[in-house]
Design a protein around this motif. Structure first.
Motif, short mmCIF file in Angstrom:
data_model
loop_
_atom_site.label_atom_id
_atom_site.label_comp_id
_atom_site.label_asym_id
_atom_site.label_seq_id
_atom_site.Cartn_x
_atom_site.Cartn_y
_atom_site.Cartn_z
N GLN A 142 6.78 3.01 -9.36
CA GLN A 142 5.69 3.93 -8.96
C GLN A 142 4.60 3.12 -7.99
O GLN A 142 4.23 3.76 -7.20
CB GLN A 142 4.80 4.37 -10.11
CG GLN A 142 3.71 5.26 -9.89
CD GLN A 142 3.16 5.55 -11.29
OE1 GLN A 142 3.33 5.16 -12.15
NE2 GLN A 142 1.99 6.56 -10.87
N THR A 143 4.39 1.87 -8.26
CA THR A 143 3.50 1.16 -7.55
C THR A 143 4.15 0.80 -5.98
O THR A 143 3.32 0.90 -5.12
CB THR A 143 3.20 -0.21 -8.31
OG1 THR A 143 2.68 0.09 -9.49
CG2 THR A 143 2.24 -1.15 -7.40
N PHE A 144 5.28 0.61 -6.22
CA PHE A 144 6.05 0.11 -4.83
C PHE A 144 6.41 1.22 -3.66
O PHE A 144 6.71 1.10 -2.75
CB PHE A 144 7.06 -0.81 -5.07
CG PHE A 144 6.64 -2.01 -5.61
CD1 PHE A 144 5.79 -2.78 -5.04
CD2 PHE A 144 7.56 -2.56 -6.94
CE1 PHE A 144 5.40 -4.00 -5.77
CE2 PHE A 144 6.94 -3.68 -7.37
CZ PHE A 144 6.17 -4.27 -6.88
N ILE A 145 6.53 2.75 -4.58
CA ILE A 145 7.14 3.61 -3.81
C ILE A 145 6.00 4.72 -3.47
O ILE A 145 5.84 4.91 -2.15
CB ILE A 145 8.16 4.36 -4.49
CG1 ILE A 145 9.50 3.38 -4.77
CG2 ILE A 145 8.41 5.73 -3.88
CD1 ILE A 145 10.66 4.39 -5.57
N LEU A 146 5.04 4.94 -4.24
CA LEU A 146 3.90 6.08 -3.96
C LEU A 146 2.89 5.45 -3.03
O LEU A 146 2.73 6.13 -1.85
CB LEU A 146 3.08 6.35 -4.91
CG LEU A 146 3.81 7.83 -5.85
CD1 LEU A 146 5.07 7.62 -6.27
CD2 LEU A 146 2.94 8.29 -7.21
N PRO A 147 2.53 4.20 -3.12
CA PRO A 147 1.37 3.85 -2.08
C PRO A 147 1.89 3.87 -0.58
O PRO A 147 1.23 4.16 0.18
CB PRO A 147 1.00 2.44 -2.71
CG PRO A 147 1.14 2.46 -4.16
CD PRO A 147 2.60 3.40 -4.13
N PRO A 148 3.08 3.28 -0.48
CA PRO A 148 3.41 3.34 1.23
C PRO A 148 3.94 4.79 1.49
O PRO A 148 3.42 5.15 2.71
CB PRO A 148 4.85 2.49 1.43
CG PRO A 148 4.78 1.79 -0.11
CD PRO A 148 4.07 2.54 -1.13
N LEU A 149 4.33 5.67 0.78
CA LEU A 149 4.85 7.20 1.17
C LEU A 149 3.53 8.11 1.44
O LEU A 149 3.88 8.82 2.17
CB LEU A 149 5.97 7.73 0.05
CG LEU A 149 7.21 6.92 0.25
CD1 LEU A 149 8.31 7.71 -0.91
CD2 LEU A 149 7.72 7.27 1.56
#
Length: 377
Positions: free
Chosen positions: A127-134
């Motif tokens: 969740q931390t690595f996918i949501l913030p960039p997208l």
């Protein structure tokens, strides 16, 4: 996912890798649903639309988040089971000579801390690595709908500047935190050595000298933590300023242009604020990535312990004679051959470092010789 867990992915069963891939896709779907909900909200604010579509989009985003989170927790529990199963299979075949004090400390760290940490990957780390960039990228489309192409380009430029600042802060933090995992492992190994040889150390070296090595590793660990903390303070400050930059830039733009549509201005501020919010979460992601990579490296080291293969089954021999045929095990044993008849006693002598203990380990099959063979019967 393969870049985040490069070593562990190759040691996992195929079913576990497929489950992690599905959860990663689920978190990407959550980002799309949340961006759609915010875009619908700001579109309704700007055009005065009824709340029905907003409620529907928000409900879909909430439902998607709940379902993916629940699946992440279940996948994490299964992942922990897969990791422990892999370790069990590895230990059943590992060379006994591999279980040195350092590796035993590593096993304890992996079993007690590394695997529980990896268990949180599906529900939290992904969740931390996918949501913030997208989310910022997806919300730029909403900014274009509300404010037009020029506003989208302006907000996109601000987000890019903020992202570069975040990346530089993370890189500085990663450099400062590079050796913290090694310092922790060295401290764990020294503590295990001290506990296992406490009486010998205190008798031979005295109470103070007995703990000298242990204290040195603790001091090195403390210094590594201090370097990380010292680097995290300016990195957090830079990331905080970078996270506030897009919203501040939009507010300045609206004040300078003097917009006459308060609803559209509010919608643009809401979208920009939400797009910039994940950048703050990326501020400490460098530390999280470092910890996770160290954990994965430790797990892979244990899960790939050298195996001691079972020899092929052969016809039973006669008696229990012991034969060494051309044994070579560098750096101490070279071309050792002997025949020890059943019931005999053999005295092996030699100076320190001549290979007596190594030969005994080979006879007990703690390890296999690099050349030659040992047969019984």
């Amino acid at each position: 996912m393969s870049r985040l867990l490069p070593g562990a992915a190759r040691t996992l069963p195929g079913a576990a890798r497929r489950r992690l891939t599905r959860i990663a896709f689920g978190w990407a779907l959550v980002a799309v649903a949340e961006a759609a909900a915010y875009t619908t909200l700001t579109w309704a604010i700007a055009d005065g639309q009824p709340p029905g579509p907003v409620l529907g989009a928000a409900g879909a985003a909430v439902a998607t988040t709940v379902l993916v989170s629940r699946a992440g927790y279940l996948t994490g529990a299964r992942l922990a089971g897969d990791l422990y199963d892999t370790l069990g299979t590895t230990f059943a075949r590992a060379r006994l000579s591999w279980f040195t004090e350092t590796n035993r400390a590593l096993v304890r760290t992996v079993a007690g801390r590394a695997i529980p940490t990896l268990m949180s990957v599906p529900a939290h780390q992904l969740q931390t690595f996918i949501l913030p960039p997208l989310i910022p990228l997806l919300l730029l489309a909403g900014v274009g709908i509300v404010g037009g192409p020029s506003a989208m380009l302006f907000v996109g430029a601000l987000l890019a500047v903020a992202f570069v600042a975040q990346s530089l802060a993370q890189r500085a933090l990663a450099r400062a935190d590079a050796d913290r995992g090694d310092a922790e492992q060295a401290a764990a190994a020294a503590a295990l050595e001290f506990v296992d040889h406490l009486e010998l150390l205190r008798t031979a070296a005295g109470p103070e000298r007995a703990v000298a090595r242990l204290m040195a590793t603790w001091q090195a660990q403390e210094a590594a933590f201090a370097r990380t903390n010292n680097a995290s303070a300016p990195a957090t400050l830079v990331s905080g300023l970078a996270a506030a930059l897009p919203l501040a830039g939009v507010v300045v733009l609206l004040a300078a242009t003097g917009t006459d549509d308060p609803a559209a201005a509010l919608a643009l501020v809401v979208l920009t604020g939400r797009a910039a919010a994940p950048l703050d979460a990326l501020a400490l992601a460098g530390l999280t990535v470092n910890d996770l990579r160290t954990t994965v490296r430790q797990y892979r080291t244990v899960a790939t312990a050298p195996a001691l293969p079972e020899p092929p089954r052969s016809a039973p021999g006669k008696g229990y004679g012991l034969e060494l045929a051309g044994i070579a095990h560098p750096p101490v044993l070279r071309d050792v051959s002997a025949l020890v008849p059943e019931g005999s006693r053999v005295l092996i002598t030699g100076p320190t470092g001549s290979g007596k203990s190594t030969l005994l380990n080979l006879l007990m099959r703690f390890d296999d010789p690099e050349q030659g063979r040992v047969t019984l019967g």
